[in-house]
Design a protein around this motif. Structure first.
Motif, PDB file in Angstrom:
ATOM      1  N   GLU A  22       0.809  -1.218   0.000  1.00 54.81           N
ATOM      2  CA  GLU A  22       0.000   0.000   0.000  1.00 54.81           C
ATOM      3  C   GLU A  22       0.846   1.273   0.000  1.00 54.81           C
ATOM      4  OE1 GLU A  22      -3.592  -0.334   2.672  1.00 54.81           O
ATOM      5  OE2 GLU A  22      -2.299  -1.944   3.448  1.00 54.81           O
ATOM      6  N   TRP A  23       2.135   1.161   0.281  1.00 57.94           N
ATOM      7  CA  TRP A  23       3.009   2.318   0.427  1.00 57.94           C
ATOM      8  C   TRP A  23       3.016   3.254  -0.786  1.00 57.94           C
ATOM      9  CZ3 TRP A  23       4.647   5.876   3.240  1.00 57.94           C
ATOM     10  CH2 TRP A  23       5.793   6.604   2.980  1.00 57.94           C
ATOM     11  N   PRO A  24       3.100   2.756  -2.029  1.00 54.49           N
ATOM     12  CA  PRO A  24       3.141   3.680  -3.165  1.00 54.49           C
ATOM     13  C   PRO A  24       1.929   4.616  -3.255  1.00 54.49           C
ATOM     14  CG  PRO A  24       3.805   1.502  -3.879  1.00 54.49           C
ATOM     15  CD  PRO A  24       3.311   1.369  -2.460  1.00 54.49           C
ATOM     16  N   LYS A  25       0.750   4.167  -2.805  1.00 59.86           N
ATOM     17  CA  LYS A  25      -0.396   5.068  -2.866  1.00 59.86           C
ATOM     18  C   LYS A  25      -0.512   5.950  -1.614  1.00 59.86           C
ATOM     19  CE  LYS A  25      -3.758   1.829  -1.566  1.00 59.86           C
ATOM     20  NZ  LYS A  25      -4.932   1.062  -1.656  1.00 59.86           N
ATOM     21  N   ILE A  26       0.107   5.559  -0.504  1.00 67.93           N
ATOM     22  CA  ILE A  26       0.070   6.366   0.723  1.00 67.93           C
ATOM     23  C   ILE A  26       1.177   7.425   0.718  1.00 67.93           C
ATOM     24  CG2 ILE A  26       0.407   6.258   3.236  1.00 67.93           C
ATOM     25  CD1 ILE A  26      -1.006   3.538   3.154  1.00 67.93           C
TER      26      ILE A  26
ATOM     27  N   THR B 143       0.663  11.173   0.146  1.00 72.69           N
ATOM     28  CA  THR B 143      -0.189  11.862   1.109  1.00 72.69           C
ATOM     29  C   THR B 143       0.541  12.209   2.406  1.00 72.69           C
ATOM     30  OG1 THR B 143      -1.006   9.827   2.146  1.00 72.69           O
ATOM     31  CG2 THR B 143      -2.196  10.628   0.207  1.00 72.69           C
ATOM     32  N   THR B 144       1.814  11.794   2.528  1.00 74.78           N
ATOM     33  CA  THR B 144       2.561  12.031   3.766  1.00 74.78           C
ATOM     34  C   THR B 144       3.515  13.212   3.601  1.00 74.78           C
ATOM     35  OG1 THR B 144       4.329  10.514   3.158  1.00 74.78           O
ATOM     36  CG2 THR B 144       2.484   9.588   4.388  1.00 74.78           C
ATOM     37  N   PRO B 145       3.753  13.962   4.676  1.00 73.49           N
ATOM     38  CA  PRO B 145       4.729  15.043   4.606  1.00 73.49           C
ATOM     39  C   PRO B 145       6.125  14.471   4.367  1.00 73.49           C
ATOM     40  CG  PRO B 145       3.427  15.189   6.620  1.00 73.49           C
ATOM     41  CD  PRO B 145       3.099  13.895   5.963  1.00 73.49           C
ATOM     42  N   LEU B 146       6.869  15.061   3.498  1.00 76.38           N
ATOM     43  CA  LEU B 146       8.217  14.640   3.144  1.00 76.38           C
ATOM     44  C   LEU B 146       8.255  13.234   2.542  1.00 76.38           C
ATOM     45  CD1 LEU B 146      10.176  15.926   6.286  1.00 76.38           C
ATOM     46  CD2 LEU B 146       9.826  17.098   4.121  1.00 76.38           C
ATOM     47  N   GLY B 147       7.103  12.634   2.271  1.00 84.97           N
ATOM     48  CA  GLY B 147       7.051  11.309   1.678  1.00 84.97           C
ATOM     49  C   GLY B 147       7.606  10.219   2.564  1.00 84.97           C
TER      50      GLY B 147
END
Length: 76
Positions: free
Chosen positions: A38-42, A45-49
């Motif tokens: 799921e990481w590539p789609k999350i 959406t996160t600060p600094l990735g």
């Protein structure tokens, strides 16, 4: 009431000290765990990735050691 939400992979890793500090401090939080698939789609959406991300009333905070220091100082 302040809402805490911790987002990290479904492993112990960098978020585990944060989880322990939150539990020890008696702070109730939502523990959001996701799989590596799921990481590539999350990530966008996160600060600094990056994760872990601790959201406090919707405001995101990153960098695991900084988050841990913040929680420790806030709760002695």
């Amino acid at each position: 009431m302040v809402n805490y939400k911790l987002t990290y992979f479904n492993v112990t890793g960098l978020a585990e000290p944060i989880r322990l500090l939150l539990h020890q401090s008696g702070i109730k939080f939502e523990d959001i765990r996701f799989d590596f698939e799921e990481w590539p789609k999350i990530k966008p959406t996160t600060p600094l990735g990056q994760v872990p991300v601790l959201e406090i009333d919707g405001k995101p905070f990153v960098q695991s050691k900084a988050i841990a220091r913040f929680i420790a100082r806030k709760n002695n």
